[in-house]
Design a protein around this motif. Sequence first.
Motif, PDB file in Angstrom:
ATOM      1  N   SER A 133      -1.265  63.970  16.125  1.00  0.00           N
ATOM      2  CA  SER A 133      -0.023  63.216  16.270  1.00  0.00           C
ATOM      3  C   SER A 133       0.859  63.918  17.297  1.00  0.00           C
ATOM      4  O   SER A 133       0.989  65.141  17.281  1.00  0.00           O
ATOM      5  CB  SER A 133       0.711  63.124  14.933  1.00  0.00           C
ATOM      6  N   GLN A 134       1.458  63.114  18.185  1.00  0.00           N
ATOM      7  CA  GLN A 134       2.323  63.670  19.210  1.00  0.00           C
ATOM      8  C   GLN A 134       3.563  62.798  19.373  1.00  0.00           C
ATOM      9  O   GLN A 134       3.503  61.581  19.274  1.00  0.00           O
ATOM     10  CB  GLN A 134       1.600  63.737  20.553  1.00  0.00           C
ATOM     11  N   TYR A 135       4.689  63.468  19.633  1.00  0.00           N
ATOM     12  CA  TYR A 135       5.955  62.799  19.902  1.00  0.00           C
ATOM     13  C   TYR A 135       6.358  61.861  18.768  1.00  0.00           C
ATOM     14  O   TYR A 135       6.765  60.724  18.987  1.00  0.00           O
ATOM     15  CB  TYR A 135       5.894  62.043  21.234  1.00  0.00           C
ATOM     16  N   ILE A 136       6.252  62.347  17.542  1.00  0.00           N
ATOM     17  CA  ILE A 136       6.741  61.605  16.375  1.00  0.00           C
ATOM     18  C   ILE A 136       8.174  62.073  16.118  1.00  0.00           C
ATOM     19  O   ILE A 136       8.434  63.273  16.064  1.00  0.00           O
ATOM     20  CB  ILE A 136       5.873  61.872  15.131  1.00  0.00           C
ATOM     21  N   SER A 137       9.085  61.133  15.944  1.00  0.00           N
ATOM     22  CA  SER A 137      10.484  61.481  15.720  1.00  0.00           C
ATOM     23  C   SER A 137      11.023  60.710  14.524  1.00  0.00           C
ATOM     24  O   SER A 137      11.017  59.476  14.511  1.00  0.00           O
ATOM     25  CB  SER A 137      11.313  61.147  16.964  1.00  0.00           C
ATOM     26  N   MET A 138      11.479  61.445  13.521  1.00  0.00           N
ATOM     27  CA  MET A 138      12.133  60.845  12.351  1.00  0.00           C
ATOM     28  C   MET A 138      13.565  61.361  12.317  1.00  0.00           C
ATOM     29  O   MET A 138      13.783  62.568  12.200  1.00  0.00           O
ATOM     30  CB  MET A 138      11.395  61.209  11.069  1.00  0.00           C
ATOM     31  N   SER A 139      14.536  60.478  12.404  1.00  0.00           N
ATOM     32  CA  SER A 139      15.944  60.862  12.376  1.00  0.00           C
ATOM     33  C   SER A 139      16.603  60.348  11.112  1.00  0.00           C
ATOM     34  O   SER A 139      16.225  59.293  10.589  1.00  0.00           O
ATOM     35  CB  SER A 139      16.671  60.288  13.596  1.00  0.00           C
ATOM     36  N   ASN A 140      17.612  61.092  10.640  1.00  0.00           N
ATOM     37  CA  ASN A 140      18.359  60.695   9.436  1.00  0.00           C
ATOM     38  C   ASN A 140      17.409  60.394   8.278  1.00  0.00           C
ATOM     39  O   ASN A 140      17.552  59.388   7.590  1.00  0.00           O
ATOM     40  CB  ASN A 140      19.244  59.484   9.716  1.00  0.00           C
ATOM     41  N   PHE A 141      16.434  61.278   8.089  1.00  0.00           N
ATOM     42  CA  PHE A 141      15.411  61.077   7.060  1.00  0.00           C
ATOM     43  C   PHE A 141      15.799  61.823   5.791  1.00  0.00           C
ATOM     44  O   PHE A 141      16.081  63.013   5.828  1.00  0.00           O
ATOM     45  CB  PHE A 141      14.053  61.562   7.566  1.00  0.00           C
ATOM     46  N   GLN A 142      15.788  61.124   4.663  1.00  0.00           N
ATOM     47  CA  GLN A 142      16.054  61.740   3.367  1.00  0.00           C
ATOM     48  C   GLN A 142      14.763  61.832   2.580  1.00  0.00           C
ATOM     49  O   GLN A 142      14.050  60.832   2.436  1.00  0.00           O
ATOM     50  CB  GLN A 142      17.049  60.916   2.562  1.00  0.00           C
ATOM     51  N   THR A 143      14.484  63.027   2.072  1.00  0.00           N
ATOM     52  CA  THR A 143      13.345  63.219   1.186  1.00  0.00           C
ATOM     53  C   THR A 143      13.843  63.952  -0.052  1.00  0.00           C
ATOM     54  O   THR A 143      14.304  65.087   0.037  1.00  0.00           O
ATOM     55  CB  THR A 143      12.188  63.969   1.887  1.00  0.00           C
ATOM     56  N   ILE A 144      13.782  63.262  -1.166  1.00  0.00           N
ATOM     57  CA  ILE A 144      14.388  63.752  -2.401  1.00  0.00           C
ATOM     58  C   ILE A 144      13.362  63.720  -3.522  1.00  0.00           C
ATOM     59  O   ILE A 144      12.668  62.713  -3.716  1.00  0.00           O
ATOM     60  CB  ILE A 144      15.607  62.887  -2.780  1.00  0.00           C
ATOM     61  N   SER A 145      13.246  64.822  -4.246  1.00  0.00           N
ATOM     62  CA  SER A 145      12.407  64.921  -5.450  1.00  0.00           C
ATOM     63  C   SER A 145      10.942  64.619  -5.208  1.00  0.00           C
ATOM     64  O   SER A 145      10.267  64.041  -6.062  1.00  0.00           O
ATOM     65  CB  SER A 145      12.959  64.008  -6.556  1.00  0.00           C
ATOM     66  N   SER A 146      10.414  65.028  -4.044  1.00  0.00           N
ATOM     67  CA  SER A 146       8.972  64.909  -3.837  1.00  0.00           C
ATOM     68  C   SER A 146       8.261  65.832  -4.821  1.00  0.00           C
ATOM     69  O   SER A 146       8.777  66.884  -5.177  1.00  0.00           O
ATOM     70  CB  SER A 146       8.584  65.317  -2.410  1.00  0.00           C
ATOM     71  N   THR A 147       7.061  65.454  -5.241  1.00  0.00           N
ATOM     72  CA  THR A 147       6.284  66.298  -6.141  1.00  0.00           C
ATOM     73  C   THR A 147       5.991  67.645  -5.496  1.00  0.00           C
ATOM     74  O   THR A 147       6.044  68.682  -6.148  1.00  0.00           O
ATOM     75  CB  THR A 147       4.962  65.600  -6.518  1.00  0.00           C
ATOM     76  N   THR A 148       5.680  67.635  -4.194  1.00  0.00           N
ATOM     77  CA  THR A 148       5.383  68.881  -3.486  1.00  0.00           C
ATOM     78  C   THR A 148       6.371  69.075  -2.336  1.00  0.00           C
ATOM     79  O   THR A 148       7.476  69.533  -2.545  1.00  0.00           O
ATOM     80  CB  THR A 148       3.922  68.919  -3.003  1.00  0.00           C
TER      81      THR A 148
END
Length: 192
Positions: A112-127
């Motif tokens: 994967s190249q040049y992947i951009s995630m902005s304003n990303f929320q990740t809450i309570s993932s198992t890992t």
Amino acid sequence: TGSANSQFRTKVIGCSADKCGFQGFGLGDAAVYCVFIGNSASNISNAAGVGFLCITANSQTPQYNTYNDNIASACAGQGFLFSGTLYSGGDGNKAIACGVGCLINASAGVQSQYISMSNFQTISSTTIGVEVAGNSNRCAINDVQAFQNGTNGVQIDAGATRTLVTGQSNGNSTNQLVDNGTSSVTTGLTLV
């Protein structure tokens, strides 16, 4: 189906996928310029299940696909998975109580190249909240909010190069940041 799938400029807006077998929404093969806005994928219980998937398949690589304001919740695998994908990402997405909030990795020998995630929320993932792996190159996770995930808030694996991460990582069970990548820039990530 088959070995020559292609989607070109497809838009999926305001849809829900609940209790699917493996993926809520999936793109593969030669999918180009597709847009997902305001969708939700939830309750995917298969361990390999993904809410929003973009993956190299059948020797074709998806490119320039956009995900904005989508929510993945209770997806046992990943909320968002970019696997062997180029020039894709999005803004304002959320992963809640998934296995991994967002994973960027390689597939079928394609990094994967040049992947951009902005304003990303990740809450309570198992890992892990956000993981950049598999020799991914020049990926950016801007203004991430990685909160109360089961292990690491943000994890950059060995092999990943030139990863940029900004935002906050707070209250994760093991580490706020694990950076084993090459030439990472994480100075804009607040660790609490």
